[in-house]
Motif scaffolding. Structure first.
Motif: not given
Length: 191
Positions: A65-75
């Motif tokens: 597996y290759v991990q990536q971190t992302r920013e997401v907008a959530v409630s």
């Protein structure tokens, strides 16, 4: 004699008919008027916050597996919205910043339908689109699809992930992996 002529003209029936005719004309006028244009509501993103999620993709050999971190907008405080946002990022595939994106492979082709997710206590239920059952993947590809999705969801919370295909229980997705039992972190460890 003039009095006798006007008496039938102002009878109770005639006066009542005249009042009803007036009310009907007022109602007709009210119906014919254009309604006032309502003002558009202000769409404020109240309760939205950016949260970092860890997404898992396949390596070039479809073994790890290759991990990536992302920013997401959530409630705020909505784990289902966070899980769905993570699946949206997972289905979009790896991003290209840094050097890890060249080694990462998406689990599904770009433009594929995003699975939907539900949460029941500590158990995720993922509804895979019917189009995923048409992918031409072997054993490794099917396992990577299911496990990268499982690891992405269980990164934040949850105990396991159960899969549905097109809203129904299925024996398998592509003929290799068993979908009767839920997938846990241990089922999707690096080999």
């Amino acid at each position: 004699m003039t009095r006798a002529v006007f008496r039938p003209l102002f009878s109770v029936f005639n006066v009542l008919a005249l009042v009803l005719l007036g009310l009907a004309l007022l109602a007709f006028r009210a119906v014919q008027q254009q309604p006032a244009t309502p003002e558009a509501p202000l769409l404020a993103q109240t309760g939205q916050q950016n949260v970092g999620v860890t997404l898992y993709f396949s390596d070039a050999q479809v073994r790890g597996y290759v991990q990536q971190t992302r920013e997401v907008a959530v409630s705020q405080n909505d784990p289902v919205a966070l899980a769905q946002a993570a699946l949206n990022g997972w289905a979009a595939g790896p991003s290209a910043p840094g050097g890890t994106a060249q080694k990462a492979l998406a689990a599904v082709p770009r433009g594929s339908t995003v699975p939907t997710v539900m949460l029941r206590g500590e158990h995720f239920v993922v509804n895979l689109p019917a189009s995923y059952a048409l992918l031409n993947y072997g054993v490794s590809g099917e396992r990577m699809l299911l496990c990268s999705l499982t690891r992405t969801l269980l990164e934040q919370r949850g105990k396991d992930v159960m899969f549905l295909v097109a809203g129904r229980n299925a024996d398998t997705l592509l003929g290799h992996a068993d979908l009767h039992a839920p997938y846990a972190r241990e089922d999707c460890s690096d080999e």
